[in-house]
Design an enzyme around this catalytic site. Structure first.
Site, PDB file in Angstrom:
ATOM      1  N   SER A 259       0.808  -1.224   0.000  1.00  0.00           N
ATOM      2  CA  SER A 259       0.000   0.000   0.000  1.00  0.00           C
ATOM      3  C   SER A 259       0.845   1.280   0.000  1.00  0.00           C
ATOM      4  CB  SER A 259      -0.948   0.010   1.196  1.00  0.00           C
ATOM      5  OG  SER A 259      -1.950  -0.963   1.021  1.00  0.00           O
ATOM      6  N   LYS A 306     -10.015  -4.296  11.576  1.00  0.00           N
ATOM      7  CA  LYS A 306     -11.154  -3.907  10.723  1.00  0.00           C
ATOM      8  C   LYS A 306     -12.493  -3.906  11.444  1.00  0.00           C
ATOM      9  CE  LYS A 306      -9.560  -5.314   6.154  1.00  0.00           C
ATOM     10  NZ  LYS A 306      -9.925  -5.996   4.933  1.00  0.00           N
ATOM     11  N   ASP A 343     -13.318  -2.640   0.195  1.00  0.00           N
ATOM     12  CA  ASP A 343     -13.049  -4.030  -0.220  1.00  0.00           C
ATOM     13  C   ASP A 343     -14.144  -4.496  -1.168  1.00  0.00           C
ATOM     14  OD1 ASP A 343     -10.726  -4.437   1.219  1.00  0.00           O
ATOM     15  OD2 ASP A 343     -11.748  -5.221   2.992  1.00  0.00           O
ATOM     16  N   ALA A 367     -14.707 -17.477   5.181  1.00  0.00           N
ATOM     17  CA  ALA A 367     -15.791 -16.793   5.884  1.00  0.00           C
ATOM     18  C   ALA A 367     -15.247 -15.692   6.795  1.00  0.00           C
ATOM     19  CB  ALA A 367     -16.599 -17.798   6.699  1.00  0.00           C
ATOM     20  N   GLU A 393     -19.400 -23.935  10.918  1.00  0.00           N
ATOM     21  CA  GLU A 393     -20.221 -23.058  11.760  1.00  0.00           C
ATOM     22  C   GLU A 393     -20.099 -21.588  11.324  1.00  0.00           C
ATOM     23  OE1 GLU A 393     -19.238 -26.720  13.347  1.00  0.00           O
ATOM     24  OE2 GLU A 393     -17.765 -25.094  13.213  1.00  0.00           O
TER      25      GLU A 393
END
Length: 528
Positions: A259, A306, A343, A367, A393
């Site tokens: 970045s 985040k 994102d 996930a 899960e």
């Protein structure tokens, strides 16, 4: 009193002094010749040589040939973090002889100065050389004022105070100290360590006389030191002034994040007076304090912050709220922090260039944070989403929240998709672990791997072998960065330039480190 007029020395030096190391004089001089045209301010680390005294005639010849060069002679003893194993008397002799061999400045450690007799220090002064008295703390940032008071009795031309940043706010402590001493424009202040990059770029703005840089990456003489070319070209240290806005990427680890290269290139191309720094931290409180103290105008937020940062924002866009994660923070005119999630744009944008997402069947692998952005992003566009994750899960929870379905690995071979998106770190440079998919599972029209380092991941290679069109993670990385740039500056992002810089950096990394993937392993798939 100081012997050489500091004004004379200051008229000769820039903001960056390049530290030169090597095991032989020939190796050092070769490196010096490579940098002296661009950065004629050089420190020779004589303590790296086996016989520093014997090498001095060669350095004398170098200075007579390169009259624009200004040289610092450093022969730091091992007790004080250097490599010189000789006696204090031997160190003094080397520095005195260096002063008569064309060097303009010598660096004497505070511990050595305190152990020498006044008459010995006078001998060094009598040569007419400028003196730096330096102090290094390799563990923390403590009583800087106290260190200054210890150096003061020696009346050096430069006071060099180098603590280690354990937190981001240690940089603020150092820079406030320099600002507070602004009558003494002869202070060199730098924080060592990965968290200390802020002081290396912004220290000169706070009043540090200059900063030190490595000749090239891999030749650092202190923890966290930056290569001279990076400091000058990427961070544009020569242009950093009081009006320069500060942005950064925050998370842990971020040493390998591309970045800074990408965003600083965008600022340069669009002539924005701004600099973008790597902010190494895993503590949100540390980051938020820095944001207010510097102040920082905008952040790219990566793992592990985040989700945690959401509670500290004045307001977030609907996508961040829905996903429960924010990767972009803007400091508004009112000083409050506002959150966005780019994102999603980085994932949806590249897909929409290639197909309509309404009614498209999309398989998302993973996930976590990146997967949440992918799932909510394509669901928002009307796609039918299936989630495959190692922990069922977590997949089930995300499916419930987003109105998606979960799928078992065994069902893949007999299911067709429009797109498969890898939102796991699998395939990242240095990442161990078996791939989730085999050739028989790729029943899809398009494969999108969010991992951007390396460009060619195992999944991308597998798709190519089966002639399936692909989107690499680089496209997502640049797209999300471009949206961040636009949120911060209000200008269109120079996407082509950003893409060029990222691909160039990835190719360089691949060339220089084919044997050692460790540093690259730190680059997360969802890294900003």
């Amino acid at each position: 009193m100081p012997t050489v007029a500091p004004q004379f020395i200051r008229s000769r030096i820039g903001k960056v002094c390049v530290a030169i190391t090597g095991t032989t004089p020939a190796e050092m001089l070769e490196k010096a010749l490579a940098v002296v045209k661009d950065t004629p301010f050089i420190e020779f680390r004589l303590d790296y040589l086996e016989k520093p005294l014997a090498a001095l005639p060669k350095f004398k010849h170098f200075f007579s040939e390169n009259t624009a060069a200004t040289g610092i002679a450093t022969c730091r003893r091992s007790a004080n973090g250097g490599k010189f194993t000789g006696t204090l008397a031997a160190e003094l002799e080397i520095l005195i002889k260096a002063a008569t061999s064309g060097f303009h400045i010598v660096d004497l450690e505070l511990e050595s100065a305190e152990s020498l007799k006044k008459a010995d220090i006078q001998k060094l002064r009598d040569t007419g050389v400028a003196i730096i008295v330096s102090y290094h703390d390799f563990s923390a940032t403590k009583d800087l004022e106290g260190i200054y008071q210890r150096i003061q009795p020696f009346h050096p031309d430069f006071y060099k105070i180098v603590p280690t940043a354990r937190t981001l706010t240690d940089n603020v402590t150092l820079m406030r100290f320099i600002e507070h001493m602004e009558d003494h424009s002869n202070i060199i202040g730098i924080c060592m360590g990965d968290a200390g990059i802020i002081s290396r770029v912004l220290g000169v703005r706070a009043g540090s006389a200059f900063t030190f840089a490595a000749a090239t990456t891999g030749e650092e003489t202190g923890p966290g030191q930056i290569a001279a070319r990076t400091l000058i070209d990427t961070y544009r240290i020569e242009q950093v002034d009081a009006a320069t806005k500060v942005y950064g990427v925050a998370g842990n680890p971020i040493r390998s994040s591309l970045s800074p290269a990408m965003m600083n290139a965008a600022f340069r191309r669009e002539t924005v007076n701004a600099v973008y720094l790597a902010l190494q931290t895993h503590k949100l409180a540390d980051l938020l304090k820095l944001v207010h103290e510097i102040p920082i105008q905008g952040l790219s937020v990566t793992m592990p912050l985040k989700q945690e940062i959401m509670a500290h924002l004045e307001k977030t866009d609907p996508l961040s709220t829905k996903i429960g994660a924010c990767n972009t923070v803007l400091r508004a005119q009112d000083g409050k922090l506002y959150g966005f999630n780019t994102d999603v744009a980085g994932i949806v944008g590249p897909l929409e260039k290639r197909l309509s997402l309404r009614g498209a069947k999309v398989l998302v692998l993973g996930a976590g944070g990146a997967a949440r952005a992918a799932v909510f992003g394509v669901r928002d566009k009307g796609a039918d989403v299936f989630i495959l994750n190692r922990t069922p899960e977590t997949a089930q929870k995300l499916a419930r929240q987003s109105g998606s379905k979960t799928i078992k690995k065994e069902a893949l071979a007999k299911t067709t998709f429009d797109v498969i998106i890898n939102a796991t770190p699998l395939g990242m440079a240095g990442q161990k672990g078996a791939q989730m998919l085999e050739a028989k599972d790729l029943n899809t029209k398009l494969v999108f791997d969010l991992v951007y380092n390396p460009i060619e991941t195992p999944l991308i290679r597998l798709a190519r072998q089966q002639s399936i069109p692909i989107i690499t993670g680089v496209e997502m990385f640049v797209q999300q960065g471009a949206r961040q740039f636009e949120i911060w500056t209000g200008k269109p992002a120079p996407e082509e330039e950003m893409l060029r810089v990222v691909i160039h950096a990835l190719r360089q990394q691949a060339e220089t480190a084919p044997e050692s993937p460790e540093p690259a392993a730190k680059t997360k798939a969802r890294k900003k």
